[in-house]
Design a protein around this motif. Structure first.
Motif, PDB file in Angstrom:
ATOM      1  N   GLN A 113      28.738  58.042  -2.797  1.00  0.00           N
ATOM      2  CA  GLN A 113      28.139  58.851  -3.843  1.00  0.00           C
ATOM      3  C   GLN A 113      28.723  60.254  -3.903  1.00  0.00           C
ATOM      4  O   GLN A 113      28.499  60.985  -4.858  1.00  0.00           O
ATOM      5  N   GLU A 166      25.741  60.506  -7.715  1.00  0.00           N
ATOM      6  CA  GLU A 166      24.503  59.888  -7.231  1.00  0.00           C
ATOM      7  C   GLU A 166      24.197  58.595  -7.992  1.00  0.00           C
ATOM      8  O   GLU A 166      23.639  57.655  -7.451  1.00  0.00           O
ATOM      9  N   CYS A 170      25.085  51.415  -1.994  1.00  0.00           N
ATOM     10  CA  CYS A 170      26.114  50.836  -2.853  1.00  0.00           C
ATOM     11  C   CYS A 170      26.626  49.503  -2.313  1.00  0.00           C
ATOM     12  O   CYS A 170      26.843  48.553  -3.068  1.00  0.00           O
TER      13      CYS A 170
END
Lengths: 113, 365
Positions: free
Chosen positions: B122, B127, B90
């Motif tokens: 996550q 996810e 991310c």
């Protein structure tokens, strides 16, 4: 008289050198803020490639191209498809501003990097 | 003295040579010392009682370390390394240049990477494989699985948002969350709490009322009246009386009843009294309004009108309450009228919350 003329020449030379730097610094700050608010920096790093090319890579690509500014402005406002590293294409995000001066400022800053 | 070119050249060469030799000697000394350190005998690290080795290719624990084994394995690395690697999925995009704060999470308890219990990006945001992959057919990148605040994407349903927090934060003060007033009104945890910032306003007593007042405007107005609990002064917070996560009591009060909640501070009103005043033992809000009032002290209406809501007649109750409470007061020959006493019921009936005096049947003493 000659002395005064020489002084004037010297000052105007200095001004020509200094003023563009001052105006460029102001542009950079506004451009950075606009880029950050529009989430440009999520995909385009200023110094490294992320999902999209880094700004300095874009600047290098369009160096010397007279159409660069117009092309980039169109790219930011039209939502034309952009290709991603994993192969998928997606419309490029449309920037959330209608101010042409702001847009030009941003594109000029990117091209100056 | 004449300074010839030859002399100059000679002196420069000599100076350079001496400097070079001094430098190389220093390097040689350092190298020798370094070698000495590297080849010093370090005893082999023994596996601890748990059976796991505490070494990994990159992180060699000092030989005499007595630190507990954090579950590090050679293949994966320490919990902090595992967590950081997982988060880069991310943070390779959502980095320090994000318009909304993301990395400031690592300044909070939710960002303690070395503890395997703390969530990764996550864990809370899902996810989000579609978001990571992108979608050629869509007009923009699909949203993550759970969106907490409206931004580029609409926020997820309140129940889904709260569920993420509930995986860890349930029970205790949040036992009554399901079905509580806030939960029933589509309010999720992050509507009041801030996760990604080291300052969570609702957890700071001075800043907390400000968050509550974003919705509870009437109570905010009340706190600016003449008589109020010291909320504006920063001495009390909403959570001193209320539990916003759900409560068995009315109006999200901390305790089961209004009186129990008020008695946590105003214990002297609890009693038991010899002579009780029934509306007092029943519910403080029969007379008082706790957030603020222009009638001191926090009254809903003024005496005598307030008293006359229950006590009608020329002078209130005709029947004496207690056996010792009869007789004429204030030198009057009959029951005085309310007008006679200047409509100031409490001038005589001072022990309005209850009296322990044997002669206190009328709550006068």
């Amino acid at each position: 008289m000659k002395v005064i003329f020489k002084c004037i020449c010297a000052i105007s030379c200095l001004a020509v050198l200094v003023l563009p730097e001052i105006s460029q610094a102001m542009d950079a700050e506004a451009a950075k803020i606009l880029a950050k608010h529009n989430n440009c920096l999520l995909c385009h790093g200023t110094d490294r490639e992320k999902v999209g090319p880094a700004f300095h890579q874009i600047a290098a690509k369009y160096k010397g191209n007279a159409q660069a500014e117009a092309k980039l402005i169109n790219h930011l406002t039209s939502g034309e498809p952009a290709k991603f590293p994993d192969g998928h294409t997606q419309p490029h995000m449309i920037i959330n501003t209608t101010d042409k001066a702001e847009l030009k400022n941003l594109v000029d800053w990117i091209l100056s990097l | 003295m004449k300074f010839s070119l030859r002399t100059l050249l000679l002196s420069v060469c000599l100076t350079g040579a001496s400097l070079y030799s001094a430098g190389s000697m220093a390097e040689a000394t350092a190298a020798m010392q370094g070698e000495a350190l590297a080849t010093s005998s370090v005893p082999a690290v023994q596996p601890d009682a748990g059976g796991a080795s505490v070494t990994s290719p990159d992180l060699k624990m000092p030989a005499a370390s007595k630190l507990p084994d954090m579950g590090e394995t050679p293949a994966l690395g320490s919990p902090a390394q595992i967590r950081t690697k997982r988060d880069t999925v991310c943070t390779r995009c959502h980095d320090e240049n994000s318009a909304t704060p993301v990395l400031s999470l690592y300044q909070t308890a939710h960002g303690v990477k070395a503890d395997p219990r703390t969530p990764a990006c996550q864990s809370c945001h899902g996810e989000s494989l579609k978001h990571l992959a992108g979608d050629s057919g869509a007009s923009k990148r699909p949203a993550p699985d759970v969106v907490f605040k409206k931004g580029a994407y609409p926020a997820s349903d309140a129940h889904l948002r709260s569920e993420q927090c509930e995986t860890c934060h349930k029970g205790g003060n949040r036992t009554h969350w399901l079905g509580s007033q806030h939960e029933s009104n589509q309010i999720a945890c992050n509507d009041c709490h801030t996760n990604h910032s080291p300052v969570d306003k609702v957890r700071d007593r001075k800043l907390q009322p400000g968050v509550c007042f974003t919705c509870h405007k009437e109570q905010q107005a009340d706190t600016h009246k003449i008589s109020t609990h010291p909320i504006d002064a920063g001495k009390m917070a909403c959570s001193d009386c209320h539990n916003p996560h759900g409560s068995a009591g009315p109006k999200l009060l901390k305790k089961n009843t209004v009186v129990e909640t008020c008695y946590t501070c105003h214990a002297e009103k609890r009693g038991p009294f010899l002579f009780e005043h029934q509306p007092v033992t029943e519910d403080c809000t029969n007379c008082h309004t706790p957030h603020g009032s222009n009638i001191s002290p926090l009254l809903k209406t003024r005496p005598p009108f307030m008293c006359q809501e229950c006590h009608d007649g020329t002078h209130a109750s005709g029947t004496p309450v207690g056996p010792n409470a009869g007789g004429n007061q204030a030198g009057l020959t009959s029951n005085p009228s309310a007008n006679n006493v200047g409509a100031g019921c409490l001038n005589c009936h001072r022990q309005i919350h209850g009296s322990n005096s044997p002669a206190g049947g009328y709550l006068q003493r």
